[in-house]
Structures are given as structure tokens and as C-alpha cells.
Motif scaffolding. Structure first.
Motif, PDB file in Angstrom:
ATOM      1  N   ARG A  13       0.868  -1.184   0.000  1.00  0.00           N
ATOM      2  CA  ARG A  13       0.000   0.000   0.000  1.00  0.00           C
ATOM      3  C   ARG A  13       0.900   1.228   0.000  1.00  0.00           C
ATOM      4  O   ARG A  13       1.616   1.486   0.976  1.00  0.00           O
ATOM      5  CB  ARG A  13      -0.942  -0.013   1.204  1.00  0.00           C
ATOM      6  CG  ARG A  13      -1.913  -1.183   1.192  1.00  0.00           C
ATOM      7  CD  ARG A  13      -2.849  -1.171   2.389  1.00  0.00           C
ATOM      8  NE  ARG A  13      -3.878  -0.134   2.263  1.00  0.00           N
ATOM      9  CZ  ARG A  13      -3.973   0.938   3.044  1.00  0.00           C
ATOM     10  NH1 ARG A  13      -3.075   1.156   3.986  1.00  0.00           N
ATOM     11  NH2 ARG A  13      -4.952   1.813   2.871  1.00  0.00           N
ATOM     12  N   ILE A  14       0.868   1.971  -1.102  1.00  0.00           N
ATOM     13  CA  ILE A  14       1.743   3.124  -1.272  1.00  0.00           C
ATOM     14  C   ILE A  14       0.957   4.404  -0.982  1.00  0.00           C
ATOM     15  O   ILE A  14      -0.097   4.643  -1.572  1.00  0.00           O
ATOM     16  CB  ILE A  14       2.323   3.170  -2.703  1.00  0.00           C
ATOM     17  CG1 ILE A  14       3.080   1.876  -3.013  1.00  0.00           C
ATOM     18  CG2 ILE A  14       3.229   4.385  -2.878  1.00  0.00           C
ATOM     19  CD1 ILE A  14       4.251   1.592  -2.100  1.00  0.00           C
ATOM     20  N   ARG A  15       1.476   5.198  -0.076  1.00  0.00           N
ATOM     21  CA  ARG A  15       0.832   6.465   0.287  1.00  0.00           C
ATOM     22  C   ARG A  15       1.220   7.543  -0.722  1.00  0.00           C
ATOM     23  O   ARG A  15       2.393   7.759  -0.992  1.00  0.00           O
ATOM     24  CB  ARG A  15       1.250   6.875   1.697  1.00  0.00           C
ATOM     25  CG  ARG A  15       0.663   8.203   2.188  1.00  0.00           C
ATOM     26  CD  ARG A  15       1.023   8.385   3.653  1.00  0.00           C
ATOM     27  NE  ARG A  15       0.672   9.696   4.147  1.00  0.00           N
ATOM     28  CZ  ARG A  15       1.560  10.653   4.404  1.00  0.00           C
ATOM     29  NH1 ARG A  15       2.854  10.443   4.197  1.00  0.00           N
ATOM     30  NH2 ARG A  15       1.173  11.814   4.883  1.00  0.00           N
ATOM     31  N   VAL A  16       0.213   8.205  -1.247  1.00  0.00           N
ATOM     32  CA  VAL A  16       0.410   9.176  -2.326  1.00  0.00           C
ATOM     33  C   VAL A  16      -0.301  10.481  -1.977  1.00  0.00           C
ATOM     34  O   VAL A  16      -1.386  10.462  -1.384  1.00  0.00           O
ATOM     35  CB  VAL A  16      -0.172   8.634  -3.666  1.00  0.00           C
ATOM     36  CG1 VAL A  16       0.104   9.602  -4.804  1.00  0.00           C
ATOM     37  CG2 VAL A  16       0.371   7.259  -3.973  1.00  0.00           C
ATOM     38  N   GLN A  17       0.322  11.579  -2.359  1.00  0.00           N
ATOM     39  CA  GLN A  17      -0.359  12.869  -2.313  1.00  0.00           C
ATOM     40  C   GLN A  17      -0.304  13.477  -3.710  1.00  0.00           C
ATOM     41  O   GLN A  17       0.774  13.528  -4.328  1.00  0.00           O
ATOM     42  CB  GLN A  17       0.303  13.837  -1.331  1.00  0.00           C
ATOM     43  CG  GLN A  17      -0.461  15.157  -1.184  1.00  0.00           C
ATOM     44  CD  GLN A  17       0.435  16.316  -0.813  1.00  0.00           C
ATOM     45  OE1 GLN A  17       1.251  16.767  -1.617  1.00  0.00           O
ATOM     46  NE2 GLN A  17       0.311  16.787   0.417  1.00  0.00           N
ATOM     47  N   VAL A  18      -1.438  13.928  -4.202  1.00  0.00           N
ATOM     48  CA  VAL A  18      -1.502  14.588  -5.510  1.00  0.00           C
ATOM     49  C   VAL A  18      -2.125  15.966  -5.320  1.00  0.00           C
ATOM     50  O   VAL A  18      -3.212  16.080  -4.757  1.00  0.00           O
ATOM     51  CB  VAL A  18      -2.327  13.781  -6.530  1.00  0.00           C
ATOM     52  CG1 VAL A  18      -2.282  14.478  -7.897  1.00  0.00           C
ATOM     53  CG2 VAL A  18      -1.827  12.351  -6.636  1.00  0.00           C
ATOM     54  N   ARG A  19      -1.426  16.982  -5.784  1.00  0.00           N
ATOM     55  CA  ARG A  19      -2.025  18.307  -5.887  1.00  0.00           C
ATOM     56  C   ARG A  19      -2.404  18.496  -7.349  1.00  0.00           C
ATOM     57  O   ARG A  19      -1.541  18.671  -8.197  1.00  0.00           O
ATOM     58  CB  ARG A  19      -1.044  19.401  -5.446  1.00  0.00           C
ATOM     59  CG  ARG A  19      -1.704  20.769  -5.306  1.00  0.00           C
ATOM     60  CD  ARG A  19      -0.698  21.860  -5.075  1.00  0.00           C
ATOM     61  NE  ARG A  19       0.028  22.186  -6.305  1.00  0.00           N
ATOM     62  CZ  ARG A  19       1.056  23.044  -6.343  1.00  0.00           C
ATOM     63  NH1 ARG A  19       1.486  23.613  -5.243  1.00  0.00           N
ATOM     64  NH2 ARG A  19       1.660  23.298  -7.490  1.00  0.00           N
ATOM     65  N   TRP A  20      -3.684  18.390  -7.643  1.00  0.00           N
ATOM     66  CA  TRP A  20      -4.140  18.392  -9.021  1.00  0.00           C
ATOM     67  C   TRP A  20      -4.065  19.793  -9.616  1.00  0.00           C
ATOM     68  O   TRP A  20      -4.375  20.783  -8.966  1.00  0.00           O
ATOM     69  CB  TRP A  20      -5.567  17.869  -9.113  1.00  0.00           C
ATOM     70  CG  TRP A  20      -5.679  16.417  -8.759  1.00  0.00           C
ATOM     71  CD1 TRP A  20      -6.156  15.888  -7.602  1.00  0.00           C
ATOM     72  CD2 TRP A  20      -5.248  15.313  -9.559  1.00  0.00           C
ATOM     73  NE1 TRP A  20      -6.074  14.514  -7.630  1.00  0.00           N
ATOM     74  CE2 TRP A  20      -5.524  14.136  -8.823  1.00  0.00           C
ATOM     75  CE3 TRP A  20      -4.670  15.200 -10.830  1.00  0.00           C
ATOM     76  CZ2 TRP A  20      -5.235  12.868  -9.308  1.00  0.00           C
ATOM     77  CZ3 TRP A  20      -4.383  13.927 -11.321  1.00  0.00           C
ATOM     78  CH2 TRP A  20      -4.671  12.780 -10.567  1.00  0.00           C
ATOM     79  N   GLY A  21      -3.628  19.846 -10.866  1.00  0.00           N
ATOM     80  CA  GLY A  21      -3.529  21.111 -11.573  1.00  0.00           C
ATOM     81  C   GLY A  21      -3.546  20.884 -13.071  1.00  0.00           C
ATOM     82  O   GLY A  21      -4.266  20.016 -13.558  1.00  0.00           O
ATOM     83  N   THR A  22      -2.730  21.629 -13.778  1.00  0.00           N
ATOM     84  CA  THR A  22      -2.699  21.553 -15.241  1.00  0.00           C
ATOM     85  C   THR A  22      -1.266  21.362 -15.731  1.00  0.00           C
ATOM     86  O   THR A  22      -0.316  21.383 -14.951  1.00  0.00           O
ATOM     87  CB  THR A  22      -3.280  22.843 -15.851  1.00  0.00           C
ATOM     88  OG1 THR A  22      -2.496  23.964 -15.386  1.00  0.00           O
ATOM     89  CG2 THR A  22      -4.728  23.045 -15.444  1.00  0.00           C
ATOM     90  N   GLY A  23      -1.130  21.188 -17.039  1.00  0.00           N
ATOM     91  CA  GLY A  23       0.188  21.079 -17.643  1.00  0.00           C
ATOM     92  C   GLY A  23       0.842  19.732 -17.393  1.00  0.00           C
ATOM     93  O   GLY A  23       0.195  18.756 -16.992  1.00  0.00           O
ATOM     94  N   VAL A  24       2.138  19.682 -17.628  1.00  0.00           N
ATOM     95  CA  VAL A  24       2.906  18.446 -17.441  1.00  0.00           C
ATOM     96  C   VAL A  24       3.052  18.177 -15.945  1.00  0.00           C
ATOM     97  O   VAL A  24       3.570  19.018 -15.200  1.00  0.00           O
ATOM     98  CB  VAL A  24       4.299  18.552 -18.091  1.00  0.00           C
ATOM     99  CG1 VAL A  24       5.098  17.271 -17.854  1.00  0.00           C
ATOM    100  CG2 VAL A  24       4.171  18.823 -19.582  1.00  0.00           C
ATOM    101  N   PRO A  25       2.605  17.010 -15.454  1.00  0.00           N
ATOM    102  CA  PRO A  25       2.745  16.714 -14.023  1.00  0.00           C
ATOM    103  C   PRO A  25       4.219  16.641 -13.614  1.00  0.00           C
ATOM    104  O   PRO A  25       5.090  16.261 -14.402  1.00  0.00           O
ATOM    105  CB  PRO A  25       2.071  15.349 -13.873  1.00  0.00           C
ATOM    106  CG  PRO A  25       1.175  15.220 -15.064  1.00  0.00           C
ATOM    107  CD  PRO A  25       1.875  15.951 -16.172  1.00  0.00           C
ATOM    108  N   LEU A  26       4.468  17.003 -12.364  1.00  0.00           N
ATOM    109  CA  LEU A  26       5.805  16.906 -11.787  1.00  0.00           C
ATOM    110  C   LEU A  26       5.774  15.856 -10.682  1.00  0.00           C
ATOM    111  O   LEU A  26       5.005  15.964  -9.729  1.00  0.00           O
ATOM    112  CB  LEU A  26       6.242  18.256 -11.220  1.00  0.00           C
ATOM    113  CG  LEU A  26       7.587  18.280 -10.476  1.00  0.00           C
ATOM    114  CD1 LEU A  26       8.731  17.905 -11.408  1.00  0.00           C
ATOM    115  CD2 LEU A  26       7.825  19.650  -9.837  1.00  0.00           C
ATOM    116  N   VAL A  27       6.619  14.824 -10.819  1.00  0.00           N
ATOM    117  CA  VAL A  27       6.734  13.764  -9.823  1.00  0.00           C
ATOM    118  C   VAL A  27       7.963  14.046  -8.961  1.00  0.00           C
ATOM    119  O   VAL A  27       9.055  14.278  -9.487  1.00  0.00           O
ATOM    120  CB  VAL A  27       6.869  12.383 -10.490  1.00  0.00           C
ATOM    121  CG1 VAL A  27       7.022  11.289  -9.432  1.00  0.00           C
ATOM    122  CG2 VAL A  27       5.669  12.096 -11.383  1.00  0.00           C
TER     123      VAL A  27
END
Length: 274
Positions: free
Chosen positions: A21-35
Motif C-alpha cells: 500500500r503506497i501512500r500518495v499525495q496529488v495536488r491536481w492542476g494543469t500542464g505536465v505533471p511533476l513527480v
């Protein structure tokens, strides 16, 4: 006058991948995603200061590596090829099919390099910060590296502050309390076995022979006062990576976090470059 940009919604999830189980946070926006890929043993919250200085409309994906933060540990030891595969599966589970930009700090820089090699069509640009080529690299001072063999600094934050200057260099030489504050941001701490697996992954991996195969535009950010990864490693990587840009600063190993106001714009300019 245009309205100020506001950050998109933030989502926390636990995603089941390869029996973990991998804990993830995503701040959704636009453009090319940054990991963003963390340093060894660190939870995703450690990168909060950097995220606060990045464009608020950008989609930013952060995660805890197996055995750190809120992610469950791997049942067996693993290497960076496995982690790159896991990251690819993670992006798929989030519904992100387009190419991403990937930033790796320290240990996370190894994962970023492996991802670019393993998934070349899913990586648009590569940003490598305070990192090297793995087991074949110019080592840091042995006394400093010994302090990294255990996760004590993540569990005892006062101890982390006491060794911050000699371990990380840069801005924390004069303001070691910053490190204690950074580690206090982590609400969940990983397990000792998970930290050992991360150490093991780094000890058997190198990218030095494969760097000429990385075709993505690459930004290398390095501090001249980095006791863990001496700046010579970044110069070597710059010579081997065919489409790289080298940015040197006067700080240390974690200045991307402790001095984010200066270095986040460097990341942004590189990402916007055509």
C-alpha cells in the motif's frame, strides 16, 4: 489585472501496488505533471517547502517509498528497477498516461534516473538534485556517511539537528533547527527494515554506464558545500548526460528544501524551457 493563481485540490490516497500500500499525495492542476522522489527514509511532507514555492497550478505527485512514511514495507529487498516499475504502475493507477517531469533528491535521484532509463516515453524532463551515480561515484566523507547508516535522525529530530551541519552542509550549518522542523512535518515514520532495504537498493545500483543513453533534457542541481554527495559527482554526470544543464549553488545537500525560495525558480525555468 489577472487574478492570482490558486493551488488545485490536494488528494491523499493509499494505492495497492505489487502487494504493498503506497501512500500518495496529488495536488491536481494543469500542464505536465511533476513527480517528486524523496531522499532516503523521508516522508513526502519533507518536500513541503519546495512545493510551496512551485507554480500553484502544476499537478504535483508525491509518494512514500516502500517502508517509509505511510507506505507499507516490501516483503523482500528490492532494487531501483523494481521501484521504477512500481512508480510506473502508480502513475497508471492515478490515471496519468501523459509524460511527466521527474525530480529526484539524493536517493530519489537514483530512482529518477532509473525511471528515465526504464520508461523513456513516460519521462519528458529529468531534474537531479544532490545526487550521484550510485555505488560507482565519488564518495562523501566516511564519518558523515556512517551517520546515514541508521534512520535515527528521522526518529530523534533533536539528534538530526545536532548533526545537520556536518551531514548536510549549506544553510543548515548556521540554522540546524531547520532540519528538526522539517522532520517534525512527517506525521508517520517508516520502519527500520524499510530503511535498510533502501540502503541496500543504493548499494548495488549504478547508472554511470547508462547515463549516455538518457536522452531527456536534464537539469543537475548541486551544492558546493555538500558533504554527502561531493560536487565532483555532478560534474561527472554533466559530462556523461548528453542533454544536461548544470546549476551549482553555494549551499549543501538539502538546500532544495531549506533554501527553496532560491532554487524552486531554477526548477521552474528549466521546466518551461522548450
Amino acid at each position: 489585472m489577472s487574478a492570482p493563481q490558486t493551488a488545485g485540490p490536494v488528494e491523499y490516497r493509499h494505492i495497492a501496488i505489487l502487494g504493498q500500500r503506497i501512500r500518495v499525495q496529488v495536488r491536481w492542476g494543469t500542464g505536465v505533471p511533476l513527480v517528486l522522489c524523496n531522499g532516503i527514509g523521508a516522508g513526502l511532507e519533507v518536500l513541503d517547502p519546495l512545493v510551496a514555492h512551485l507554480a500553484p497550478t502544476t499537478t504535483i505527485i508525491r509518494f512514500d517509498a516502500p517502508g517509509s512514511g505511510g507506505s507499507s514495507n516490501s516483503p523482500l529487498p528490492y532494487g531501483f528497477p523494481y521501484l521504477a516499475h512500481l512508480l510506473g504502475r502508480l502513475l497508471g493507477a492515478l490515471g496519468i498516461r501523459q509524460p511527466v517531469d521527474i525530480l529526484g533528491l539524493s536517493w530519489g535521484g537514483a530512482l529518477a534516473q532509473q525511471f528515465a532509463l526504464q520508461h523513456p516515453h513516460r519521462c519528458r524532463k529529468l531534474i537531479l538534485v544532490s545526487t550521484g551515480t550510485g555505488m560507482i561515484m565519488m564518495p562523501g566523507h566516511p564519518a558523515r556517511l556512517r551517520k546515514m547508516l541508521t534512520p535515527r535522525r528521522f526518529r530523534d529530530h533533536r539528534y538530526a539537528a545536532s548533526i545537520a551541519g556536518e551531514l548536510y552542509g549549506g544553510t543548515v550549518r548556521t540554522e540546524p533547527a531547520i532540519v528538526e522542523q522539517l522532520f517534525d512535518r512527517q506525521p508517520i515514520r517508516g520502519c527500520r527494515l524499510g530503511y535498510f532495504y533502501q540502503l541496500l537498493a543504493g548499494s548495488v545500483w549504478t547508472s554511470i554506464f547508462a547515463l549516455p543513453l538518457i536522452r531527456q533534457p536534464t537539469l543537475i542541481i548541486a551544492g558546493r558545500d555538500d558533504p554527502v554527495v561531493p560536487v565532483a559527482n555532478s560534474r561527472i554526470m554533466h559530462c556523461l548526460l548528453p542533454h544536461s544543464t548544470l546549476h551549482l549553488h553555494d549551499g549543501g545537500h538539502v538546500d532544495l528544501i531549506t533554501n527553496a525560495a532560491e532554487l524552486a525558480p531554477v526548477v521552474e525555468r528549466f521546466r518551461k524551457r522548450i
